[in-house]
Scaffold this active site. Structure first.
Site, PDB file in Angstrom:
ATOM      1  N   LYS A   1     -45.242   8.616  -3.507  1.00  0.00           N
ATOM      2  CA  LYS A   1     -44.164   9.403  -4.273  1.00  0.00           C
ATOM      3  C   LYS A   1     -43.617   8.531  -5.260  1.00  0.00           C
ATOM      4  CE  LYS A   1     -39.704  11.318  -2.876  1.00  0.00           C
ATOM      5  NZ  LYS A   1     -38.723  11.561  -1.735  1.00  0.00           N
TER       6      LYS A   1
ATOM      7  N   SER B   1     -37.473  16.476  -0.671  1.00  0.00           N
ATOM      8  CA  SER B   1     -37.922  16.235  -2.103  1.00  0.00           C
ATOM      9  C   SER B   1     -39.506  15.511  -2.245  1.00  0.00           C
ATOM     10  CB  SER B   1     -36.981  15.109  -2.593  1.00  0.00           C
ATOM     11  OG  SER B   1     -37.206  13.807  -1.937  1.00  0.00           O
TER      12      SER B   1
ATOM     13  N   SER C   1     -36.299  14.480   3.288  1.00  0.00           N
ATOM     14  CA  SER C   1     -37.270  14.700   2.358  1.00  0.00           C
ATOM     15  C   SER C   1     -38.771  14.203   2.939  1.00  0.00           C
ATOM     16  CB  SER C   1     -36.859  13.822   1.207  1.00  0.00           C
ATOM     17  OG  SER C   1     -35.903  14.511   0.369  1.00  0.00           O
TER      18      SER C   1
HETATM   19  N1  GLN Z   1     -32.429  17.803   0.553  1.00  0.00           N
HETATM   20  C1  GLN Z   1     -31.751  16.552   0.811  1.00  0.00           C
HETATM   21  C2  GLN Z   1     -31.011  16.369  -0.534  1.00  0.00           C
HETATM   22  O1  GLN Z   1     -31.101  17.146  -1.112  1.00  0.00           O
HETATM   23  C3  GLN Z   1     -32.413  15.515   1.185  1.00  0.00           C
HETATM   24  C4  GLN Z   1     -32.917  14.742   0.197  1.00  0.00           C
HETATM   25  C5  GLN Z   1     -33.777  13.505   0.672  1.00  0.00           C
HETATM   26  O2  GLN Z   1     -34.143  13.154   1.935  1.00  0.00           O
HETATM   27  N2  GLN Z   1     -34.222  12.618  -0.472  1.00  0.00           N
HETATM   28  O3  GLN Z   1     -30.247  15.381  -0.523  1.00  0.00           O
END
Ligand code: GLN
Length: 479
Positions: free
Chosen positions: A80, A155, A179
């Site tokens: 990532k 994400s 994410s």
């Molecule tokens: N979807 C969540 C957010 O927007 C989690 C994102 C994540 O785990 N990095 O914060």
């Protein structure tokens, strides 16, 4: 020797060790596949074919000379793009970091290299990890390999899509509120958020430091366990790293699961979940019952406050962490400005995307004097209650199960203008981060449209071994 890319990570490792193929052949074959389908999927922001081939050659030499081989020998792995890689661009999918080349490797990257894994590229994400669909990337969205018109989740959507499309054998993601697990669920793969502190965050670009964890993503549980084995462990460069003996995960996963107790929280099956998802998750639980596990109804009463708590804590920490991007270091600088203040303000205005700005505003507001007690402090108190719910539940059960996501993969563009709807995607995942406990998502079925559905399994702190064992049991009967 075609289509090596279809093998699992452990299979490919064994083929290389047995000298049936070379690491170079594996990398070349994989890049042929990447070149053919990546234009549709767009999982990667950077591909590192040349350095991957160099690494492969070094590994093939090691094998020829009968030298000691690492745990990940010859396995191509995607990273990532919020994890620092020495000499390779690390953009966090932000315009602001579009030219940032870290001068060092994150702890997890160092470990992968020590164990002879091959880094093949950096994957797309929602900018700085903020989002649930990969649409908040400054470089355009990633497409779900199961249906190109749909999002891969986020994400870590690029990592999930790459593993699902066979353009990576393994991948690393990061999980602040879901994410890793939500994109794993959307792309039909396995993804684990480890216990907070199990994997060093050294070199992970910080979003919300008390929630962030790096974790493995794979096509099956043994592959996932292998990568976890490599990245878990104490690192003195992360002050929250836990110093424990890491179990041999691979040897745990095939053990019998009979007699284990599964807690089913009534709060995880409330309204608002797609009926096909509910159905699939119930079926998986029934299969566990047949395998001899005990099903018990439990309650996690404070989970209803999970989203509200998370969307105060995470933006608060983000507003502080992102203050470092001021146009003077790391980052791109605005071209025309008058004075220091104007330079900082313009660099940030031009560099950050909409969602990141929204989070910075939210967080700055929640932390401002006069509001701190009412918002941030209260969120911290509820966070403690959420953890206590889990502590209570885990006195009675070994694991907790429910859906990973209340909805199946949605269309690109469908929710991008409605942040609240997007935030609700995280309803079942954020509590594990708030409590610091491990949780995994594993495929448990498909919708009528053939879109993957994920089952979430949560475990006791540092009890990844049990989660993996339980997950593996379902995977085995499903195959
Ligand atoms: N979807 C969540 C957010 O927007 C989690 C994102 C994540 O785990 N990095 O914060």
């Amino acid at each position: 020797m075609m289509e090596l890319y279809k093998h699992n990570a452990l299979e490919i490792k064994n083929l290389i060790i047995q000298k049936k193929v070379t690491a170079k052949e594996v990398v070349e074959d994989l890049f042929r596949h990447i070149e053919s389908i990546e234009p549709q999927i767009k999982a990667y922001l950077t591909l590192t074919k040349d350095s991957a081939l160099l690494q492969a050659r070094a590994i093939d030499e090691k094998i020829a000379k009968y030298q000691k081989l690492g745990l990940l020998v010859g396995i191509p792995i995607a990273i990532k793009d919020n994890i620092c890689t020495d000499g390779i661009k690390t953009t966090c999918a932000s315009r602001l970091l579009s030219n940032f080349i870290p001068p060092y490797d994150a702890y997890v990257i160092k470990r992968i290299k020590q164990e002879d894994g091959i880094i093949i590229g950096k994957t797309n994400l929602d900018e700085f990890g903020m989002g649930s669909s990969c649409e908040n990337s400054a470089f355009g969205p990633t497409h779900n390999p199961h249906d190109l018109s749909r999002v891969p989740g986020g994400s870590s959507g690029g990592s999930a899509a790459a593993v699902a499309a066979n353009t990576a054998f393994l991948a690393l993601g990061s999980d602040t509120g879901g994410s890793i697990r939500q994109p794993a669920s959307f792309c039909g793969i396995v993804g684990l958020k480890p216990t907070y502190g199990l994997v060093s965050r050294y070199g992970l670009v910080a979003f919300a430091s008390s929630l962030d964890q790096i974790g493995p993503m794979a096509r099956n549980v043994p592959d996932l366990a292998l990568l976890l084995q490599v990245i878990a462990g104490y690192d003195r460069q992360d002050s929250t790293s836990v110093n424990i003996t890491i179990p041999d995960y691979l040897s745990h996963i095939e053990k019998d699961v009979k007699g284990l107790k599964i807690g089913i929280p009534k709060e995880y099956f409330s309204e608002g979940i797609e009926s096909e998802i509910k159905e699939s998750v119930y079926q998986a639980i029934k299969l566990y019952e047949k395998m001899g596990l005990k099903i018990m109804d439990i309650s996690l009463p404070h989970s209803q406050y999970g989203i509200a708590t998370y969307y105060l804590v995470a933006p608060s920490e983000a507003s502080s962490n992102l203050a470092r991007y001021d146009g003077t270091h790391f980052t791109s600088q605005a071209k025309d400005y008058q004075g220091l203040r104007d330079m900082i303000s313009k660099s940030r205005s031009e560099g950050f995307g909409k969602e990141v700005k929204r989070r910075i505003l939210l967080g700055t507001f929640a932390l401002s004097s006069g509001y701190y007690d009412a918002y941030y402090l209260r969120a911290l108190k509820i966070r403690r209650l959420i953890r206590q719910d889990f502590d209570q539940a885990f006195k009675k059960v070994d694991v907790i199960m429910g859906p990973t996501s209340p909805i199946s993969p949605f269309k690109i563009g469908e929710k991008i203008d409605d942040p609240l709807k997007m935030y609700l995607c995280d309803i079942f995942t954020v509590t594990a981060n708030l409590a610091g406990i491990p949780a995994i998502s594993i495929p448990c079925g498909v919708t009528q449209n053939k879109l993957p559905i994920g089952l979430q399994i949560l475990g006791k702190p540092l009890d990844e071994a049990t989660i993996l064992r339980v997950t593996r049991a379902l995977e085995k009967i499903g195959k």
